[in-house]
Design an enzyme around this catalytic site. Structure first.
Site, PDB file in Angstrom:
ATOM      1  N   GLU A  67      78.459   2.624  36.192  1.00 50.24           N
ATOM      2  CA  GLU A  67      78.295   1.403  36.986  1.00 50.24           C
ATOM      3  C   GLU A  67      79.651   0.810  37.353  1.00 50.24           C
ATOM      4  O   GLU A  67      79.863   0.370  38.492  1.00 50.24           O
ATOM      5  CB  GLU A  67      77.454   0.389  36.212  1.00 50.24           C
ATOM      6  CG  GLU A  67      75.992   0.787  36.105  1.00 50.24           C
ATOM      7  CD  GLU A  67      75.185  -0.151  35.225  1.00 50.24           C
ATOM      8  OE1 GLU A  67      74.294  -0.840  35.748  1.00 50.24           O
ATOM      9  OE2 GLU A  67      75.449  -0.193  33.998  1.00 50.24           O
TER      10      GLU A  67
ATOM     11  N   GLU B  28      70.301   5.401  30.646  1.00 49.67           N
ATOM     12  CA  GLU B  28      69.705   4.283  29.904  1.00 49.67           C
ATOM     13  C   GLU B  28      68.200   4.425  29.701  1.00 49.67           C
ATOM     14  O   GLU B  28      67.664   3.980  28.684  1.00 49.67           O
ATOM     15  CB  GLU B  28      69.993   2.954  30.631  1.00 49.67           C
ATOM     16  CG  GLU B  28      71.425   2.477  30.530  1.00 49.67           C
ATOM     17  CD  GLU B  28      72.305   2.987  31.653  1.00 49.67           C
ATOM     18  OE1 GLU B  28      73.379   2.406  31.866  1.00 49.67           O
ATOM     19  OE2 GLU B  28      71.925   3.977  32.321  1.00 49.67           O
TER      20      GLU B  28
END
Length: 256
Positions: A110, A130
């Site tokens: 990210e 995730e």
């Protein structure tokens, strides 16, 4: 420069480098994210800056956020620090450049892909795993659809698939892939092409380009943060996935 413990900061004409300095995998814990925010905040006041560069010590860029800080007593603070870091980066007038070697996973992916330009070694890997822990990436859910389209974003975020640099470039997640043996030279040349330009022209170009995107993205990030803390972290599966990871066992999902 501040006395940082988790990062290093190096300055040269037209360029500031923020270096993640917790090898081998440069976990983004709260302390590191706060230091990054402080360094970026300082950089934002430098009107001579053309390029703000994020890179890392060691073989890998970053394996992401500290899973231990996702626990109930820390998760709100962690998400706040995480969000603050990205808001600070979004306010910088200079072109933000991620220089990625090895793995950029989870929060590390990210951070890299939130930058304006991503330069990667052909040995680099990108991914958001995730979902395998029963959670979601609160920045990538907003930025990936913009970068690669909704369908590709759904695939990567709901499977946790990790892709190589060549594939990441092909789908538009990153900008350029350079051979590992020439990586430093190619990166230096690319960033040099930015630092030879007018910092004010770069800043105003970014400002104008972002006018149509900035507010929706920032609102999306706020809503994703809220969903993460208030909804996701109240589910049994989020706690089970994180606990299973820390205990090195297979998660048993309740789907609730």
């Amino acid at each position: 420069m501040s006395d940082y413990q988790q990062i290093k900061v190096e300055s040269s004409p037209g360029r500031l480098d923020i270096i993640l300095n917790s090898p081998p995998v440069n976990i983004l814990n709260i302390a590191m994210m706060e230091e990054i925010s402080d360094a970026v905040n300082d950089a934002a006041t430098d009107t001579s800056l053309c390029a703000l560069v994020f890179r890392a010590e060691g073989k890998h860029f970053s394996a992401g956020a500290d899973v231990g800080e996702h626990q109930e007593d820390k998760v709100a603070e962690m998400i706040n620090s995480f969000g603050r870091m990205f808001r600070r980066i979004s306010e910088v007038g200079a072109v933000t450049v991620a220089v990625v070697q090895g793995s950029a996973l989870g929060g590390g992916c990210e951070l890299a892909t939130f930058c304006d330009i991503v330069l990667a070694s052909d040995q680099a890997k990108f991914g958001q795993p995730e979902i395998q822990l029963g959670v979601f990436p609160p920045v990538a859910v907003v930025t990936f659809p913009i970068l690669i389209g909704r369908n590709r974003a759904i695939e990567l975020l709901t499977t946790g698939k990790i892709i190589g640099a060549v594939e990441a470039e092909r789908i538009g997640l990153i900008n350029h892939v350079f051979p590992a043996g020439e990586f430093d030279e190619k990166v230096s040349s690319f960033i040099g092409s930015l630092t030879s330009l007018s910092a004010v022209a770069i800043s105003l170009t970014k400002k104008s380009l972002d006018l149509s995107m900035y507010l929706p993205v920032m609102e999306g990030l706020r809503q994703a943060d809220r969903c993460y803390v208030e909804e996701l972290m109240s589910t049994d599966d989020a706690h089970e996935g994180l606990a299973a990871f820390l205990e090195k066992r297979k998660a048993v999902w309740k789907n609730m």
